[in-house]
Scaffold this active site. Structure first.
Site, PDB file in Angstrom:
ATOM      1  N   LYS A 186       0.900  -1.172   0.000  1.00  0.00           N
ATOM      2  CA  LYS A 186       0.000   0.000   0.000  1.00  0.00           C
ATOM      3  C   LYS A 186       0.926   1.205   0.000  1.00  0.00           C
ATOM      4  O   LYS A 186       1.675   1.445   0.940  1.00  0.00           O
ATOM      5  CB  LYS A 186      -0.866  -0.013   1.255  1.00  0.00           C
ATOM      6  CG  LYS A 186      -2.188   0.703   1.114  1.00  0.00           C
ATOM      7  CD  LYS A 186      -2.093   2.202   1.016  1.00  0.00           C
ATOM      8  CE  LYS A 186      -1.959   2.906   2.337  1.00  0.00           C
ATOM      9  NZ  LYS A 186      -1.704   4.360   2.179  1.00  0.00           N
ATOM     10  N   GLU A 260       9.092   0.205  11.413  1.00  0.00           N
ATOM     11  CA  GLU A 260      10.105   1.262  11.389  1.00  0.00           C
ATOM     12  C   GLU A 260       9.354   2.558  11.657  1.00  0.00           C
ATOM     13  O   GLU A 260       8.625   3.042  10.789  1.00  0.00           O
ATOM     14  CB  GLU A 260      10.800   1.324  10.022  1.00  0.00           C
ATOM     15  CG  GLU A 260      11.577   0.082   9.650  1.00  0.00           C
ATOM     16  CD  GLU A 260      12.786  -0.176  10.528  1.00  0.00           C
ATOM     17  OE1 GLU A 260      13.235   0.770  11.228  1.00  0.00           O
ATOM     18  OE2 GLU A 260      13.265  -1.307  10.552  1.00  0.00           O
ATOM     19  N   CYS A 295      12.866  10.084   9.451  1.00  0.00           N
ATOM     20  CA  CYS A 295      12.751   9.627  10.847  1.00  0.00           C
ATOM     21  C   CYS A 295      14.124   9.615  11.504  1.00  0.00           C
ATOM     22  O   CYS A 295      14.235   9.630  12.714  1.00  0.00           O
ATOM     23  CB  CYS A 295      12.056   8.268  10.923  1.00  0.00           C
ATOM     24  SG  CYS A 295      12.441   7.181   9.596  1.00  0.00           S
ATOM     25  N   GLU A 397       8.520  14.408  17.339  1.00  0.00           N
ATOM     26  CA  GLU A 397       9.052  14.341  15.976  1.00  0.00           C
ATOM     27  C   GLU A 397       8.293  15.362  15.120  1.00  0.00           C
ATOM     28  O   GLU A 397       7.077  15.253  14.951  1.00  0.00           O
ATOM     29  CB  GLU A 397       8.860  12.932  15.416  1.00  0.00           C
ATOM     30  CG  GLU A 397       9.509  12.781  14.071  1.00  0.00           C
ATOM     31  CD  GLU A 397       9.401  11.367  13.520  1.00  0.00           C
ATOM     32  OE1 GLU A 397       8.326  10.762  13.643  1.00  0.00           O
ATOM     33  OE2 GLU A 397      10.407  10.892  12.964  1.00  0.00           O
TER      34      GLU A 397
HETATM   35  P1  ADP Z   1       2.732  10.025   7.985  1.00  0.00           P
HETATM   36  O1  ADP Z   1       2.155  10.889   9.049  1.00  0.00           O
HETATM   37  O2  ADP Z   1       4.171  10.130   7.827  1.00  0.00           O
HETATM   38  O3  ADP Z   1       1.974  10.020   6.692  1.00  0.00           O
HETATM   39  P2  ADP Z   1       1.465   7.562   8.677  1.00  0.00           P
HETATM   40  O4  ADP Z   1       1.881   6.575   9.694  1.00  0.00           O
HETATM   41  O5  ADP Z   1       0.145   8.239   8.826  1.00  0.00           O
HETATM   42  O6  ADP Z   1       2.652   8.570   8.590  1.00  0.00           O
HETATM   43  O7  ADP Z   1       1.479   6.907   7.223  1.00  0.00           O
HETATM   44  C1  ADP Z   1       2.373   5.908   6.814  1.00  0.00           C
HETATM   45  C2  ADP Z   1       1.596   4.909   5.969  1.00  0.00           C
HETATM   46  O8  ADP Z   1       0.613   4.300   6.798  1.00  0.00           O
HETATM   47  C3  ADP Z   1       0.843   5.524   4.792  1.00  0.00           C
HETATM   48  O9  ADP Z   1       0.884   4.637   3.702  1.00  0.00           O
HETATM   49  C4  ADP Z   1      -0.566   5.639   5.333  1.00  0.00           C
HETATM   50  O10 ADP Z   1      -1.561   5.645   4.329  1.00  0.00           O
HETATM   51  C5  ADP Z   1      -0.664   4.374   6.167  1.00  0.00           C
HETATM   52  N1  ADP Z   1      -1.718   4.419   7.190  1.00  0.00           N
HETATM   53  C6  ADP Z   1      -2.218   5.495   7.841  1.00  0.00           C
HETATM   54  N2  ADP Z   1      -3.189   5.136   8.693  1.00  0.00           N
HETATM   55  C7  ADP Z   1      -3.315   3.781   8.602  1.00  0.00           C
HETATM   56  C8  ADP Z   1      -4.154   2.802   9.233  1.00  0.00           C
HETATM   57  N3  ADP Z   1      -5.061   3.148  10.124  1.00  0.00           N
HETATM   58  N4  ADP Z   1      -3.969   1.508   8.878  1.00  0.00           N
HETATM   59  C9  ADP Z   1      -3.036   1.133   7.989  1.00  0.00           C
HETATM   60  N5  ADP Z   1      -2.245   2.020   7.341  1.00  0.00           N
HETATM   61  C10 ADP Z   1      -2.360   3.321   7.640  1.00  0.00           C
END
Ligand code: ADP
Length: 495
Positions: A186, A260, A295, A397
């Site tokens: 994804k 990570e 990060c 962060e």
């Molecule tokens: P950032 O704030 O750096 O975007 P996230 O952790 O929100 O960090 O996003 C990292 C990845 O996790 C992205 O691909 C995002 O779409 C996905 N993501 C965000 N929320 C969820 C969730 N509830 N379940 C699974 N994947 C998620």
């Protein structure tokens, strides 16, 4: 195959509205899309396919169908195909670099082109490790032949972020594939097209279904992927908050995870450090060229009081010389922040710093005045002095071009300040005193510790954090063995 040129906009246009499932570009099951925005101009780049549970089901079914035949292939044959992906991706490194620059706002020369190159190198590196998928023989009983073999886990679900999307994806999919797994990724909603283009290039080499990629949002697309019953391993890079959600989904199914997560990485500059080298290291370490969107960013710099003022002066002068501008312009050192949400987040932390009575904000470089970039998400890199280590700006962060410089008086105090954080991703120490360096590397609570240098993450160097920075390492042979295989114990009684 659709013809592309290296113009990133036409590339994005040709990929728009598609996932990559079962070896082909396909629209979302619902037909829905979402816009992807160029952060340097605010203009739309194209519409990406909006992935939901039905798309996850299709991609996982394809990966599951492909997995047995892929795993049955001799390991070195798989390795050769993965390495071949690396060779062909290297030929496309420039076009991929341009595409990731367009989507993320990362400058082509300093960030995006290097990402295209390290992406290709990661496939070549892991492809060469295929013959290391070895087991052991065990001296259990003379009449028994006892051994372990390593088997793939099955279908791997990978969820990736936008800051180094292609490379962070490669750190997951290359070892997973070499070990005999198939993968569903994804991509991050901010940067879907570069990953889709990688998939399409790989699709010319790998069998259909071995590698699938979906675009979409976290809860609607990442969520169903993490919790899908046929996904036997979840590997995630992103925020701590989402990492916890993904971990919970994996826990429900009792499948392994690699996480990570974030960081607030310290640099500790001892009194005897070579100041110029430390300033160079601070520039790389803080990832100013990536607007601090890393990060690993050295966002807390602890400097011995004797060097503090000189260090601040030299660092500010150097960052001030960096050129902010159009990410695709070769003269640009620093591009933009990735998204309006991220832009707001950085502004919020800058405001908090401004409100602290002792804080000084050294805003460096210059926002470009080109009218074509007036909608761009440019933020001046900011070096902050005068705030304590327990202030929000020094604890959370930010994921932006903001670093804090904090003085200390003796080495133990410097190391204690460095460890006083919830995170434990990376750390560096700067000294020419061997005893001090050795004590520091053992004391620092971080998964990736360097002395007198600050190199970026790359294949062969195991990378991963302690504390809330995550679980498990990536980027080397052990990571492939530990995270993408099961050990099966086999006892053959020959009596
Ligand atoms: P950032 O704030 O750096 O975007 P996230 O952790 O929100 O960090 O996003 C990292 C990845 O996790 C992205 O691909 C995002 O779409 C996905 N993501 C965000 N929320 C969820 C969730 N509830 N379940 C699974 N994947 C998620």
């Amino acid at each position: 195959m659709i013809r592309f040129d290296t113009d990133p906009e036409s590339l994005a246009g040709a990929l728009a509205g598609h996932h990559f499932i079962d070896g082909a570009l396909v629209p979302a099951a619902s037909g829905k899309t979402f816009p992807v925005i160029n952060p340097a101009t605010g203009a739309s780049i194209g519409e990406a396919a909006l992935g939901e549970a039905a798309d996850v089901d299709a991609a996982v079914a394809s990966a599951k169908k492909a997995q047995k035949a892929w795993a049955a292939m001799p390991a070195r044959e798989r390795g050769k195909l993965v390495a071949e992906c690396g060779r062909v991706l290297a030929e496309h490194a420039e076009e991929l670099g341009r595409l990731v620059a367009l989507e993320t706002g990362k400058a082509l020369r300093t960030e995006s082109r290097p990402e295209g190159n390290v992406l290709a190198d990661t496939f070549v590196y892991f492809g060469g490790l295929a013959s290391e998928l070895k087991g052991e023989t065990i001296p259990y009983k003379p009449e028994c032949l006892t051994m372990t073999v390593r088997e793939p886990v099955g279908v791997v679900g990978a969820i990736i972020p936008w800051n180094v999307p292609m490379f962070l994806m490669a750190l997951k999919i290359a070892p997973a594939l070499v070990a005999g797994n198939t993968v569903v990724v994804k991509s991050a909603e901010e940067a879907p097209f570069c990953c889709l283009r990688v998939a399409q290039i790989m699709g010319e080499i790998l069998p259909p279904g071995t590698f699938n990629i979906l675009s979409g949002f976290g809860p609607e697309c990442g969520g169903p992927l993490a919790s899908h019953p046929d996904v036997a391993k979840v590997t995630f890079t992103g925020s701590v908050e989402t990492g916890r959600i993904v971990y919970r989904a994996a826990a429900e199914k009792l499948v392994p995870v690699t996480l990570e997560l974030g960081g607030k990485s310290p640099m500790v500059i001892m009194a005897d450090a070579d100041l110029d080298r430390a300033v160079d290291g601070a520039i790389t370490g803080m990832r100013f060229t990536r607007q601090g969107q890393s990060c690993t960013a050295a966002s807390r710099m602890f400097v011995h009081r004797d060097l503090h003022d000189a260090f601040v002066e030299r660092l500010v002068a150097r960052v001030d010389e960096m050129v902010m501008g159009d990410p695709l312009d070769e003269a640009t050192d620093i591009g933009t922040i990735v998204s309006p949400q991220q832009f707001e987040r950085v502004q919020r932390f800058l405001k908090l710093a401004e409100e602290h009575p002792d804080a000084t904000l050294h805003r460096c470089s210059k926002v470009p005045d080109d009218p074509a970039l007036k909608g761009g998400l440019f933020v001046q890199p900011c070096v902050i002095t005068g705030i304590p280590n327990d202030h929000e700006v020094a604890r959370e962060e930010i994921f932006g071009p903001v670093t804090c410089i904090i003085p200390f008086d003796d080495p133990d105090e410097g190391l204690a300040l460095a460890n006083d954080t919830d995170y434990g991703l990376a750390a560096t120490v700067w000294t020419n005193d061997l005893k001090l360096a050795l004590n520091a590397v053992h004391t620092l609570e971080a998964g990736f510790v360097q002395v007198n240098q600050n190199v970026v993450v790359q294949p062969t160097l195991p990378y991963g954090g302690f504390k809330t920075s995550g679980l498990g390492k990536e980027a080397d042979l052990h990571a492939m063995l530990e995270h993408f295989t099961h050990r099966k114990t086999i006892i053959i009684n020959l009596s």
